[in-house]
Structure formats: structure tokens, C-alpha cells
Design a protein around this motif. Structure first.
Motif, PDB file in Angstrom:
ATOM      1  N   ASN A 162      -9.719   0.644  48.521  1.00 41.80           N
ATOM      2  CA  ASN A 162      -8.476   1.385  48.722  1.00 41.80           C
ATOM      3  C   ASN A 162      -8.375   1.799  50.191  1.00 41.80           C
ATOM      4  OD1 ASN A 162      -6.053   2.648  48.185  1.00 41.80           O
ATOM      5  ND2 ASN A 162      -6.822   3.791  46.427  1.00 41.80           N
ATOM      6  N   GLY A 163      -7.462   2.623  50.492  1.00 38.80           N
ATOM      7  CA  GLY A 163      -7.281   3.099  51.852  1.00 38.80           C
ATOM      8  C   GLY A 163      -5.855   3.588  52.025  1.00 38.80           C
ATOM      9  N   ARG A 164      -5.634   4.339  53.068  1.00 41.08           N
ATOM     10  CA  ARG A 164      -4.280   4.876  53.309  1.00 41.08           C
ATOM     11  C   ARG A 164      -3.627   4.108  54.450  1.00 41.08           C
ATOM     12  NH1 ARG A 164      -1.130   8.808  51.836  1.00 41.08           N
ATOM     13  NH2 ARG A 164      -2.742   9.571  50.393  1.00 41.08           N
ATOM     14  N   SER A 205       3.507   6.836  54.300  1.00 43.23           N
ATOM     15  CA  SER A 205       2.055   6.840  54.171  1.00 43.23           C
ATOM     16  C   SER A 205       1.728   6.728  52.689  1.00 43.23           C
ATOM     17  CB  SER A 205       1.463   8.127  54.755  1.00 43.23           C
ATOM     18  OG  SER A 205       0.061   8.174  54.524  1.00 43.23           O
ATOM     19  N   ALA A 206       0.854   5.783  52.351  1.00 43.16           N
ATOM     20  CA  ALA A 206       0.541   5.581  50.939  1.00 43.16           C
ATOM     21  C   ALA A 206      -0.773   4.825  50.789  1.00 43.16           C
ATOM     22  CB  ALA A 206       1.660   4.811  50.243  1.00 43.16           C
ATOM     23  N   ASP A 212      -0.783   4.634  44.938  1.00 46.85           N
ATOM     24  CA  ASP A 212       0.508   5.317  44.882  1.00 46.85           C
ATOM     25  C   ASP A 212       1.590   4.361  44.372  1.00 46.85           C
ATOM     26  OD1 ASP A 212      -0.589   7.627  45.954  1.00 46.85           O
ATOM     27  OD2 ASP A 212      -0.263   6.958  48.017  1.00 46.85           O
ATOM     28  N   LYS A 213       2.442   4.847  43.494  1.00 48.11           N
ATOM     29  CA  LYS A 213       3.539   4.048  42.978  1.00 48.11           C
ATOM     30  C   LYS A 213       4.691   4.070  43.971  1.00 48.11           C
ATOM     31  CE  LYS A 213       2.503   4.603  38.062  1.00 48.11           C
ATOM     32  NZ  LYS A 213       3.030   5.037  36.730  1.00 48.11           N
ATOM     33  N   LEU A 214       5.150   2.871  44.342  1.00 46.28           N
ATOM     34  CA  LEU A 214       6.237   2.731  45.306  1.00 46.28           C
ATOM     35  C   LEU A 214       7.300   1.786  44.749  1.00 46.28           C
ATOM     36  CD1 LEU A 214       4.212   2.209  48.619  1.00 46.28           C
ATOM     37  CD2 LEU A 214       5.176   4.346  47.755  1.00 46.28           C
TER      38      LEU A 214
END
Length: 311
Positions: free
Chosen positions: A219-221, A233-234, A238-240
Motif C-alpha cells: 500500500n502507500g499514500r 491524497s489517497a 480508499d474508495k474513489l
């Protein structure tokens, strides 16, 4: 070991038990060969995981039929042009001479080779030309699910090879997301029925066929500026919206960004760890295109000193 087929002009085939150096069948290939011999159906679907040796199995079937004089020619059908040459080269190991440059415009199958290699597109362009030439031939339909890529391809294959001695269909994935039916494949409901199946799990148990595949989840941001000027930023959790998710992925895979180089470095460290248990362990990076692949190779060279092969 498998007997060598007679040359195209040989008067007599060699003794059926004659050996061919360097060609040894895996257990699944021997079992599939037995199933092929015992099957009364003119169409035979062999499903085997990628890398298991479907080409070797098919060429073994072809060589045995040529040796026995059951057939006069072999017709190999493949999805793409470059596979024509690969099949012709593989057949040479079996003493089978295939012409990858033959075209239906020639009108007849060449008499100085054991057969030809054509694409599904070639078959669809003139199926009637082949139909008149395959009565005493074995048709090998490689990655047969591609025959349903378009209706004309599927219809062409059916017309061209309906009269063949037998049709050996090969696939690693005998299903299609569009539910189009595949020529010469039996169905139970929407499911394709294979006559012999050798899956990844079985190949893994055999150890020498395939390797275990490890997919690390990292993972990662990500932070990026969208075309509308907004900054987002996600993480991958995160649901987008579909559009923002696409932007997030492009950000992650950007070779100029921070996430991809960090992930490649972590993957290299994990690979070194795995090689402590299995020296054969290898890594594969799937890129968006060739330019992206070359960029990834450069990152690996700079960060890890690894000279990666770009396919």
C-alpha cells in the motif's frame, strides 16, 4: 521417448519404437497422450497451465500420427504471426518440418514439408481453401479460445477444419468473458468441457514444471494534482470514483514519482530473501507499455544494480 516421423518423401517410416534424442515427456503429457488415443471424438481439448508444455504435447501427437501414416499433413493454427515461426522452430526438434510462410493462395499444401503454420486470421480469410486440403491432416488449434475473437474467425475455423482427421485444441484459459462459444469445444451450460486438464496446482506439485507465484500487496499514500487543479491524497484502500482511481494508479506507476521506485526496491529485497530458500526465484514486473518497461528497468539498475531484461 518418441519415434521420428518420416521425411516428406520417405518411402517408409522408421521403426515406431525409434528414439528421438532430447525429447522426454512429462507425466501429464503421457497421460494426455493416452487420453487422446482413447478418445473417440474427432475434437480433443487439452487444457494446461501456461508453461506446462502444450506445444511439446501437440507435436508428440503430430509425430506419432505422421509415423503411423495416419495423416499426411499437420496444420497448426496460432493467434499471431510471431508464433508461426516459434511453432516451426519447436517442430524441428521433433523432426517435423513446418512451413510458416504458406498462404492459401498457393492452392495446395506443400509436398516437401510435413505441414504448415497459419494464423486464425488467415483461416478466416479463406476457410474454403483449407477445407479441401485437410481431410487427411491433423489440425492443432493453439490457444483455441482466440478462434472466438470475432464471429468470422470462429465460423472460418469451423468451416476450414470440419473435415480434418482430428482437431487437437489447446488452451490455458478455455473460457471467454464475452461468453462467445469456441469452435470444436463441448459445453455443459456455459462451461467448456476439457478432455484433459492439467492445472497450475498440479503443475506446482510436480515441482519441475512451474514455480510458486508470490504477489506482494503493497500500500502507500499517493498525492496528485488532478486536471481540474484540485489536489488529492489517497491510499489503495480508499474508495474513489473511477476517474480518481485511474488518476491514483497513474500516480503510483509514474516512474518519476516516489511510490514505484520504493516498491521496486522492496520487491528486490524480498526476492533476495526468497533466493535464500530457492536460488531459482525470479521477479517479473508488468509494465504499461515498452517505454514504461524501459523506465522500470532503469530504476532497477540505479536502485539495485540489477540489469533487467525488457521483453
Amino acid at each position: 521417448m518418441i519415434p521420428t516421423p518420416p521425411g516428406p518423401t520417405s518411402a517408409l517410416p522408421p521403426r515406431p519404437g525409434a528414439a528421438e534424442k532430447g525429447v522426454r515427456l512429462r507425466a501429464w503429457q503421457r497421460h494426455a497422450l493416452e487420453a487422446f488415443d482413447q478418445s473417440p471424438d474427432p475434437s480433443f481439448l487439452a487444457v494446461a497451465t501456461p508453461g506446462a508444455g502444450k506445444t511439446t504435447f501437440a507435436l508428440t501427437v503430430a509425430r506419432r500420427a505422421l509415423v503411423a501414416r495416419t495423416i499426411k499433413r499437420v496444420i497448426i493454427v496460432v493467434p499471431t504471426q510471431h508464433l508461426k515461426v516459434q511453432w516451426a522452430q519447436a517442430a524441428e526438434r521433433f523432426g517435423i518440418h513446418l512451413d510458416p510462410d504458406w498462404a492459401s493462395a498457393y492452392g495446395v499444401l506443400p509436398s516437401d514439408v510435413h505441414g504448415v503454420v497459419v494464423t486464425y486470421q488467415q483461416v478466416a480469410a479463406n476457410p474454403q481453401a483449407l477445407r479441401q486440403l485437410v481431410r487427411e491432416s491433423l489440425a492443432v488449434l493453439d490457444e483455441v479460445h482466440h478462434a472466438a475473437d470475432s464471429r468470422s474467425w470462429g465460423d472460418g475455423v469451423r468451416v476450414a477444419f470440419e473435415l480434418a482427421w482430428r482437431r487437437l485444441c489447446l488452451s490455458g484459459t478455455p473460457f471467454r468473458s464475452d461468453q462467445s462459444s469456441i469452435p470444436f469445444v463441448r459445453y455443459e451450460g456455459d462451461l467448456a468441457c476439457s478432455d484433459y486438464e492439467y492445472g497450475y496446482a498440479e503443475a506446482l506439485k510436480d515441482r519441475s514444471v512451474v514455480r510458486p507465484v508470490y504477489f506482494p500487496r503493497i500500500n502507500g499514500r499517493m498525492e496528485w494534482t488532478a486536471p481540474d487543479g484540485n489536489v488529492y491524497s489517497a491510499t489503495f484502500e480508499d474508495k474513489l470514483t473511477r476517474e480518481l482511481a485511474s488518476q491514483r494508479l497513474r500516480t503510483a506507476l509514474d516512474i518519476e514519482g516516489e511510490w514505484l521506485p520504493a516498491v521496486l526496491t522492496q520487491a528486490h529485497a524480498q526476492l533476495i530473501h526468497l533466493r535464500g530458500h530457492d536460488p531459482r526465484a525470479a521477479g517479473l514486473v508488468i509494465a504499461m507499455d515498452q517505454e514504461h518497461a524501459r523506465g522500470i528497468a532503469e530504476i532497477l539498475r540505479e536502485r539495485t544494480g540489477v540489469i533487467a531484461t525488457v521483453a
